[in-house]
Design an enzyme around this catalytic site. Structure first.
Site, PDB file in Angstrom:
ATOM      1  CD  GLU A 255       8.739   7.313  23.059  1.00 38.91           C
ATOM      2  OE1 GLU A 255       7.632   7.739  22.819  1.00 38.91           O
ATOM      3  OE2 GLU A 255       9.032   6.559  24.303  1.00 38.91           O
ATOM      4  CD1 TRP A 258       5.541   4.589  23.535  1.00 39.37           C
ATOM      5  CD2 TRP A 258       3.314   4.489  24.076  1.00 39.37           C
ATOM      6  NE1 TRP A 258       5.282   4.553  24.893  1.00 39.37           N
ATOM      7  CE2 TRP A 258       3.758   4.438  25.363  1.00 39.37           C
ATOM      8  CE3 TRP A 258       2.006   4.397  23.887  1.00 39.37           C
ATOM      9  CZ2 TRP A 258       3.053   4.256  26.318  1.00 39.37           C
ATOM     10  CZ3 TRP A 258       1.234   4.133  24.992  1.00 39.37           C
ATOM     11  CH2 TRP A 258       1.786   4.309  26.323  1.00 39.37           C
ATOM     12  CD1 TRP A 286     -16.443  16.223  29.603  1.00 40.86           C
ATOM     13  CD2 TRP A 286     -14.540  16.537  30.625  1.00 40.86           C
ATOM     14  NE1 TRP A 286     -15.513  15.140  29.357  1.00 40.86           N
ATOM     15  CE2 TRP A 286     -14.482  15.260  30.006  1.00 40.86           C
ATOM     16  CE3 TRP A 286     -13.385  16.948  31.329  1.00 40.86           C
ATOM     17  CZ2 TRP A 286     -13.298  14.406  30.258  1.00 40.86           C
ATOM     18  CZ3 TRP A 286     -12.166  16.077  31.544  1.00 40.86           C
ATOM     19  CH2 TRP A 286     -12.207  14.695  30.810  1.00 40.86           C
ATOM     20  CG  ASN A 321       6.197  13.017  24.051  1.00 41.20           C
ATOM     21  OD1 ASN A 321       5.033  12.914  23.769  1.00 41.20           O
ATOM     22  ND2 ASN A 321       6.711  12.141  24.987  1.00 41.20           N
ATOM     23  CD1 TRP A 339     -11.336  12.985  26.919  1.00 39.89           C
ATOM     24  CD2 TRP A 339     -10.531  12.637  24.771  1.00 39.89           C
ATOM     25  NE1 TRP A 339     -12.208  11.707  26.444  1.00 39.89           N
ATOM     26  CE2 TRP A 339     -11.719  11.864  25.103  1.00 39.89           C
ATOM     27  CE3 TRP A 339      -9.977  12.916  23.581  1.00 39.89           C
ATOM     28  CZ2 TRP A 339     -12.002  10.940  24.022  1.00 39.89           C
ATOM     29  CZ3 TRP A 339     -10.249  12.099  22.411  1.00 39.89           C
ATOM     30  CH2 TRP A 339     -11.473  11.096  22.745  1.00 39.89           C
ATOM     31  CD1 TRP A 362      -4.839  15.080  22.287  1.00 40.13           C
ATOM     32  CD2 TRP A 362      -5.469  16.226  24.222  1.00 40.13           C
ATOM     33  NE1 TRP A 362      -4.426  16.400  22.267  1.00 40.13           N
ATOM     34  CE2 TRP A 362      -4.754  17.071  23.704  1.00 40.13           C
ATOM     35  CE3 TRP A 362      -6.080  16.559  25.390  1.00 40.13           C
ATOM     36  CZ2 TRP A 362      -4.533  18.439  24.067  1.00 40.13           C
ATOM     37  CZ3 TRP A 362      -5.875  17.771  25.732  1.00 40.13           C
ATOM     38  CH2 TRP A 362      -5.242  18.467  25.182  1.00 40.13           C
TER      39      TRP A 362
HETATM   40  C1  LIG Z   1      -1.307  14.931  23.795  1.00 37.85           C
HETATM   41  C2  LIG Z   1      -0.421  14.326  22.794  1.00 37.85           C
HETATM   42  C3  LIG Z   1      -0.821  14.377  21.326  1.00 37.85           C
HETATM   43  C4  LIG Z   1       0.130  13.728  20.611  1.00 37.85           C
HETATM   44  N1  LIG Z   1      -0.296  13.830  19.042  1.00 37.85           N
HETATM   45  C5  LIG Z   1       0.526  13.302  18.310  1.00 37.85           C
HETATM   46  C6  LIG Z   1       0.420  13.496  16.732  1.00 37.85           C
HETATM   47  O1  LIG Z   1      -0.573  13.964  16.426  1.00 37.85           O
HETATM   48  N2  LIG Z   1       1.269  12.962  15.959  1.00 37.85           N
HETATM   49  C7  LIG Z   1       2.276  12.409  16.522  1.00 37.85           C
HETATM   50  O2  LIG Z   1       2.974  11.922  15.758  1.00 37.85           O
HETATM   51  N3  LIG Z   1       2.620  12.394  17.522  1.00 37.85           N
HETATM   52  C8  LIG Z   1       1.765  12.894  18.541  1.00 37.85           C
HETATM   53  N4  LIG Z   1       2.161  12.800  19.786  1.00 37.85           N
HETATM   54  C9  LIG Z   1       3.198  11.752  20.341  1.00 37.85           C
HETATM   55  C10 LIG Z   1       4.597  12.729  20.441  1.00 37.85           C
HETATM   56  O3  LIG Z   1       4.259  13.871  21.379  1.00 37.85           O
HETATM   57  C11 LIG Z   1       5.405  12.805  19.044  1.00 37.85           C
HETATM   58  O4  LIG Z   1       5.197  11.943  18.328  1.00 37.85           O
HETATM   59  C12 LIG Z   1       6.627  13.628  19.411  1.00 37.85           C
HETATM   60  O5  LIG Z   1       6.633  14.693  20.118  1.00 37.85           O
HETATM   61  C13 LIG Z   1       7.136  14.077  18.173  1.00 37.85           C
HETATM   62  O6  LIG Z   1       8.475  14.531  17.947  1.00 37.85           O
HETATM   63  P1  LIG Z   1       9.665  13.372  17.351  1.00 37.85           P
HETATM   64  O7  LIG Z   1       9.654  13.137  16.028  1.00 37.85           O
HETATM   65  O8  LIG Z   1      10.901  14.364  17.849  1.00 37.85           O
HETATM   66  O9  LIG Z   1       9.560  12.238  18.444  1.00 37.85           O
HETATM   67  P2  LIG Z   1      10.769  11.158  19.032  1.00 37.85           P
HETATM   68  O10 LIG Z   1      10.607  11.372  20.460  1.00 37.85           O
HETATM   69  O11 LIG Z   1      12.050  11.358  18.145  1.00 37.85           O
HETATM   70  O12 LIG Z   1      10.226   9.873  18.811  1.00 37.85           O
HETATM   71  C14 LIG Z   1      10.303   9.145  17.441  1.00 37.85           C
HETATM   72  C15 LIG Z   1       8.998   8.794  16.895  1.00 37.85           C
HETATM   73  O13 LIG Z   1       8.345   7.918  17.564  1.00 37.85           O
HETATM   74  C16 LIG Z   1       6.859   8.340  17.437  1.00 37.85           C
HETATM   75  N5  LIG Z   1       6.334   8.617  18.958  1.00 37.85           N
HETATM   76  C17 LIG Z   1       6.833   9.189  19.863  1.00 37.85           C
HETATM   77  N6  LIG Z   1       6.257   9.203  20.841  1.00 37.85           N
HETATM   78  C18 LIG Z   1       5.072   8.834  20.524  1.00 37.85           C
HETATM   79  C19 LIG Z   1       3.663   8.661  21.110  1.00 37.85           C
HETATM   80  N7  LIG Z   1       3.437   8.977  22.478  1.00 37.85           N
HETATM   81  N8  LIG Z   1       2.717   8.148  20.384  1.00 37.85           N
HETATM   82  C20 LIG Z   1       2.923   7.958  19.248  1.00 37.85           C
HETATM   83  N9  LIG Z   1       3.910   7.861  18.607  1.00 37.85           N
HETATM   84  C21 LIG Z   1       5.120   8.379  19.217  1.00 37.85           C
HETATM   85  C22 LIG Z   1       6.522   9.304  16.566  1.00 37.85           C
HETATM   86  O14 LIG Z   1       6.369   9.015  15.283  1.00 37.85           O
HETATM   87  C23 LIG Z   1       7.955  10.195  16.683  1.00 37.85           C
HETATM   88  O15 LIG Z   1       8.388  10.937  15.474  1.00 37.85           O
HETATM   89  C24 LIG Z   1       1.152  13.138  20.845  1.00 37.85           C
HETATM   90  C25 LIG Z   1       1.609  13.097  22.328  1.00 37.85           C
HETATM   91  C26 LIG Z   1       0.706  13.550  23.256  1.00 37.85           C
HETATM   92  C27 LIG Z   1       0.877  13.439  24.673  1.00 37.85           C
END
Ligand SMILES: Cc1cc2nc3c(=O)[nH]c(=O)nc-3n(C[C@H](O)[C@H](O)[C@H](O)COP(=O)(O)OP(=O)(O)OC[C@H]3O[C@@H](n4cnc5c(N)ncnc54)[C@H](O)[C@@H]3O)c2cc1C
Length: 431
Positions: A255, A258, A286, A321, A339, A362
């Site tokens: 993650e 990512w 759209w 997420n 989107w 997105w």
């Molecule tokens: C449509 C959509 C929009 C999103 N917008 C954002 C946003 O604006 N800011 C954001 O930080 N994340 C975004 N995410 C990714 C992800 O949903 C969040 O990072 C995550 O839910 C944050 O919760 P957590 O810190 O408990 O994550 P955890 O699951 O604990 O993950 C640890 C860290 O990994 C990173 N991470 C995890 N998943 C992703 C991912 N898919 N992409 C990039 N980094 C990731 C984040 O920094 C996160 O804090 C988005 C995902 C989707 C599907």
């Protein structure tokens, strides 16, 4: 006396900090600076914006800590270039450091400040600190940019050495002795304090890390790290998380990769903020039905997992997420809404809003981004709920009226919407 200024932006911490570590070697007293940038703040419509409050609270903590060490923090409010003009006139600034930021606005702002400082013979150095690999450090063998995650992740992992996630200690004796200073209040900047702010801790709990691969997809439990806001504002070091995850949990590490991937993508494809990474997808017609968009924003689509997610977002500034993926897929595929509308709504509401991850997430959900999966994967919001919230715990928590006649009927039929989306996408891609 000469001074070195470290300009804090997305690196609001005083530990494991590469730029501060390097600046200490200059033997010039360091002064920490933060600018509340009016170019950014003026665009925020919600004057209770929790992100501004989060930054404000963090600056207060940093200032207190620096004062314990006989220094302080300079906090200004205005346009960055004007502030730099004032600072260089008022103080003997010989050098400046900052952590590199890869967003289009930040790159433009930093270039202007760099040009100005150069004209004054002040050296401005940027450091990599908020990602593990930046720019073109992870590229294909032929030098090309990765556009699909899995090969990027493999290359990222093969290049990683201990040096990439070492700790950079901060030497407090290298800071300049300063009088105590005032941080402009939220009210002075036109914002208001929210009584209900409940920011997550900036600690990675070992229980979360150990079980992450099993708990991360269940929105009703605390199964993810909740560190996104801290990564967004640099109140935790990305290297400290890689150190914790590296031999413990590969799924969590993935993650974090990512995150690097999307930051790299934004750096190389800044136009992705407004345009599909796969250009053909910009041909999709759209529907952009405003009533449907309103129902989605308010969590009134009649699809409980979608509605619970949107209500979680509206009331807390966070969304799990798994649910972000479902609501984004629903908006773009079931409702055929662009989107970019969804991306902008998230940008207003998310405490952890990060341009690269948001645009990346997105575009992934709409099928037009860096994704190997075909467009015809359309999440079924009902089966997603059955699988990831089998007892409706998450749904009940966020939708008080769920199961009563007050809860709305579905605004669109799933089977119809799925077929319509497939047709519309196919038409755009084969035209
Ligand atoms: C449509 C959509 C929009 C999103 N917008 C954002 C946003 O604006 N800011 C954001 O930080 N994340 C975004 N995410 C990714 C992800 O949903 C969040 O990072 C995550 O839910 C944050 O919760 P957590 O810190 O408990 O994550 P955890 O699951 O604990 O993950 C640890 C860290 O990994 C990173 N991470 C995890 N998943 C992703 C991912 N898919 N992409 C990039 N980094 C990731 C984040 O920094 C996160 O804090 C988005 C995902 C989707 C599907």
């Amino acid at each position: 006396m000469s001074i070195h200024i470290h300009w804090f932006r997305r690196d609001l911490r005083l530990e494991d900090h590469r730029a501060l570590h390097e600046a200490a070697k200059l033997n010039t007293p360091i002064v920490g600076l933060f600018i509340f940038d009016t170019d950014i703040l003026d665009k925020l419509e919600d004057k209770h914006d929790l992100r501004v409050q989060f930054i404000h609270e963090q600056l207060q903590l940093m200032k207190n800590k620096l004062e314990e060490h006989g220094s302080s923090l300079v906090v200004k409010y205005g346009k960055p270039l004007d502030i730099w003009k004032n600072l260089t006139e008022s103080y003997p600034v010989v050098s400046v450091s900052a952590v590199r930021d890869y967003e289009p606005y930040a790159k433009k702002r930093d270039k202007e400040v760099y040009d100005f400082l150069s004209s004054k013979n002040v050296k401005f150095t940027g450091y990599k600190d908020q990602v593990i690999f930046e720019k073109s450090e992870v590229v294909k063998k032929d030098g090309g940019t990765y556009t699909v995650f899995t090969p990027y992740r493999k290359a990222w992992e093969s290049l990683l050495t201990e040096d990439h996630y070492r700790e950079f200690k901060v030497d407090f004796s290298s800071f300049a002795k300063l009088e105590k200073m005032q941080i402009p209040s939220l009210t002075e900047m036109g914002f208001r304090q929210s009584e209900h702010a409940n920011f997550p801790d900036n600690k990675l709990k070992s229980q979360i890390l150990n079980n992450y691969h099993e708990t991360r997809d269940t929105p009703s439990i605390n199964g993810t790290s909740r560190l996104s806001v801290h990564l967004r504002f640099g109140t935790i070091s990305i290297r400290s998380l890689v150190r914790a995850a590296i031999h413990k949990n590969q799924v969590y590490l993935s993650e974090l990769i990512w995150r690097d991937f999307y930051q790299m993508t934004l750096y190389h494809f800044p136009e992705c903020v407004n345009r599909a990474i796969k250009p053909k997808y910009d041909r999709i017609q759209w529907d952009n039905n405003e009533n449907h968009f309103k129902a989605w924003c308010e969590g009134k689509t009649g699809y409980p997992l979608v509605d619970a997610g949107m209500r979680e977002l509206n009331t807390t500034g966070y969304m799990h997420n798994r649910v972000r993926m479902v609501v984004a897929s629903f908006l773009t595929k079931h409702l055929l809404i662009d989107w970019r509308w969804g991306e902008r709504y998230f940008a207003e509401k998310l405490l952890d809003f990060d341009l690269s991850a948001n645009v990346g997430g997105w575009q992934w959900a709409a099928g037009c981004g860096n994704d190997a999966a075909p467009y015809f994967r359309v999440f079924n919001p009902t089966t997603q709920a059955e699988k990831f919230d089998p007892n409706n715990t998450y749904i009940k928590k966020h939708i008080r009226e769920w199961g009563t006649s007050a809860y709305p009927k579905p605004i669109v039929d799933h089977k119809f919407a799925r077929e319509r989306a497939l047709e519309r996408y196919k038409k755009a891609l084969t035209e």
